[in-house]
Design an enzyme around this catalytic site. Structure first.
Site, PDB file in Angstrom:
ATOM      1  CG  ASP A 110      -5.103  -8.337  -1.177  1.00  0.00           C
ATOM      2  OD1 ASP A 110      -4.035  -8.552  -0.586  1.00  0.00           O
ATOM      3  OD2 ASP A 110      -5.810  -7.353  -0.938  1.00  0.00           O
ATOM      4  CD  GLU A 154      -9.512  -7.655  -2.276  1.00  0.00           C
ATOM      5  OE1 GLU A 154      -8.456  -7.031  -2.345  1.00  0.00           O
ATOM      6  OE2 GLU A 154     -10.351  -7.462  -1.376  1.00  0.00           O
ATOM      7  CG  HIS A 189      -2.099  -1.007   0.867  1.00  0.00           C
ATOM      8  ND1 HIS A 189      -2.070  -2.298   1.308  1.00  0.00           N
ATOM      9  CD2 HIS A 189      -3.203  -0.885   0.091  1.00  0.00           C
ATOM     10  CE1 HIS A 189      -3.129  -2.929   0.847  1.00  0.00           C
ATOM     11  NE2 HIS A 189      -3.836  -2.093   0.112  1.00  0.00           N
ATOM     12  CB  CYS A 229     -10.147  -1.874  -8.600  1.00  0.00           C
ATOM     13  SG  CYS A 229     -10.465  -2.963  -7.214  1.00  0.00           S
TER      14      CYS A 229
END
Ligand code: PEP
Ligand code: MG
Length: 589
Positions: free
Chosen positions: A473, A449, A207, A520
């Site tokens: 993920d 995910e 992240h 995404c």
């Protein structure tokens, strides 16, 4: 006779290159500014007998500073609806701070060993951590983490360091060099203007890297020893395209990179012409290109880059880099700002995906041996009903101001959908009772995910209004590669045949059931993958705003028929070389 060169002067003449992982594209030429976590930086030095009293006083003053911080936190909590767990967490930290092991033992060490206070307290911390880690009871084992957090605060107070990142030097552009940066630290960059960032650890889809990309600043991670090897103010070229950091470049290298940098800028200027062009393939298929955001302040970037909407608002970033929890009203204002800011375009708000690498003090911040497999995302939302309900009410209230959708992170089981829909129904009922308006038909979707959710997708699709594939993920969980771990970063492979098969299967089964599906994860913004994803049947991409125009340009020059033919061939092979070669040919068309 010439004077011998000092080691600093000698070192400053050396030019060398560090190789890491490219985390955010672009080129920066900037001076290094070093930061790191306080407890990692603690030095050991002796103090003279006559300085012992002063050192003891310094330690007591630091303890008093941290006590005042805790008291202030406690006060702030009273006024808002923080969960009980947050108070419990604060109590534990208070107990640690006032316990004799932390409040008194370091003073004995300072007096007897005549060492500096930072050293005395970190030595004690190491001893305590070792003891806690021996406990069989997982609750007690987890307290080691709390000890580290409390000592981190004390050391920062001793060093006179605020818990914030350093200020920029206004006289030159600055590259931030750190051993590690949490996503919470990185989000703090949004208010600064660093030219680049460089870290020892991390992966391209951590992240922290994602935030760097959303800022549009070049970043290189997984450099292993950069923080140790680099010197303050040293000149760096940070090449976020190739994952290189060139230290003390010579004139020729510098000139070459200055040229590259201006070509980059020119290219971006040209792309700006596409802002209001609709993304349509050569054969007339419209493609939705949406933006991923972390904060309301990202909205201007979405509009400047022609986003069709917000495909992913990582709402958890509202919870980070702060010590209290955002209230319902505060969250509502943020969500409303995003929905209104997007001027009628759809906005997808993901409920908070905290846990794993996105920590927040007191919440999802338990020590866990496998945090990515632990209490994260929807699991944490469901385990914190009060917090979840607060967020759902805030989102629903914002739905009265534009086109809003709710996205559930990391669904794995049918019961998570049932429970979430139950919570949403309850939140709606509460708003009805209060007479607060909201969109009763707000669509609810789920993130795909985990391989299990691809395999169960048709059942999920029946119960949800839309789906979104989170490849960051999905890759991590398919290949068993921690996306934040630099030691295995080279094995994190979006082109692994298993990953491609799962993505294609998810898209195809959603399309078959007429359930809208988007992608995404970071793959959506990777130029070399656009045609492959179009070939799999993907028609909705969501990425960091800076990538939108580059991807649009590729869509405009792609033919779905060509993409499908190559994508089908790629799905029939498990040989990495064949996949790479076919992809190369597809992109050359
Ligand atoms: C993903 O996993 O691909 C995703 C978009 O979610 P995040 O990166 O926030 O985990
Ligand atoms: Mg994810």
């Amino acid at each position: 006779m010439t004077e011998p060169l000092s080691s600093t002067a000698l070192r400053s003449k050396i030019s060398f290159v560090l190789h890491g992982v490219a985390a955010a594209p672009g080129i920066a030429i900037a001076r290094a500014q070093l930061v790191s976590h306080a407890t990692l930086e603690v030095a050991h030095y002796d103090i003279a007998p006559e300085q012992v009293d002063a050192e003891l006083l310094r330690f007591d003053t630091a303890l008093a500073t941290v006590r005042a911080q805790f008291e202030a936190l406690h006060e702030r909590m009273k006024g808002n609806d923080s969960p009980a767990e947050f108070g419990a967490f604060l109590d534990v930290h208070w107990m640690i701070l006032t316990d004799t092991h932390i409040a008194k033992d370091p003073k004995v060490a300072i007096a007897e060993l005549r060492c500096n206070a930072e050293w005395a307290v970190t030595q004690k911390m190491n001893e305590l951590v070792e003891q806690f880690e021996q406990f069989e009871d997982p609750y007690l084992r987890e307290r080691a983490h709390d000890v580290v957090q409390v000592v981190e605060r004390i050391v920062k107070a001793l060093m006179g360091k605020p818990s914030e990142l350093p200020l920029l030097n206004p006289n030159h552009s600055t590259a931030l060099v750190a051993h590690d940066l949490s996503p919470a630290d990185a989000i703090h960059f949004k208010e600064s203007a660093f030219a680049a960032f460089v870290t020892d650890v991390g992966g391209a889809t951590s992240h922290t890297a994602i935030v760097a990309r959303s800022l549009g600043i070049p970043a290189v991670v997984a450099l292993h020893n950069a923080r140790y090897l680099l010197r303050e103010s040293e000149l760096l070229i940070v090449d976020g395209d190739s994952g290189l950091v060139i230290v003390n470049p010579d004139q020729h290298v510098l000139a070459e990179y200055e040229h590259k940098q201006s070509s980059h800028l020119l290219e971006r200027k040209k792309l700006k012409r596409l802002v209001s062009t609709r993304a349509v393939t050569l054969d007339g298929t419209p493609i939705d290109l949406n933006a991923n955001i972390e904060l309301p302040s990202d909205i201007p970037g979405c509009l400047e880059n022609g986003a069709d909407g917000v495909g992913l608002f990582r709402s958890e970033f509202l919870f980070m880099h702060r010590e209290d929890l955002p209230t319902e009203d505060e969250q509502f204002e943020s969500y409303r700002a995003v929905v209104e800011g997007m001027q009628g375009r759809p906005v997808t708000i993901r409920t908070f995906d905290l846990g794993a690498d996105k920590r927040m003090p007191g919440l999802g911040d338990r020590r866990s041996d496998n945090p990515a497999l632990g209490l994260r995302a929807i699991r944490l939302c469901l385990a914190e009903p009060k917090l979840f309900m607060t967020q759902l009410r805030a989102i629903l209230r914002a739905s009265a101001y534009g086109r809003l959708r709710i996205l559930i992170p990391m669904i794995a089981n049918a019961h998570e959908i049932t429970q979430t829909l139950g919570f949403i129904a309850r939140a709606k009922a509460e708003l009805v009772a209060l007479g607060i308006p909201f969109d009763n038909d707000v669509p609810v979707g789920g993130m795909i995910e985990i391989p299990a959710s691809v395999l169960s997708l048709s059942y999920f699709a029946e119960r949800l209004d839309f789906l979104s594939i989170g490849t960051n993920d999905l890759i991590q969980y398919t290949l068993a590669i921690d996306r934040t771990d630099d030691a295995v970063a080279h094995m994190y492979d979006p082109l692994h045949p298993a990953v491609l098969k799962l993505i294609a299967q998810a898209i195809r089964s959603a399309n078959k059931s007429n359930t809208p599906i988007a992608l995404c994860g970071e793959m959506a913004g990777e130029l070399r993958l656009t045609r492959l994803l179009l070939g799999f049947g993907l028609r909705n991409f969501s990425m960091h705003p800076a990538q939108l125009l580059t991807i649009k340009q590729r869509v405009l020059t792609s033919s779905i028929a060509d993409c499908e033919a190559v994508a089908n061939r790629i799905l029939r092979t498990d040989e990495p070389d064949k996949i790479t070669a076919a992809l190369f040919r597809l992109n050359a068309l």
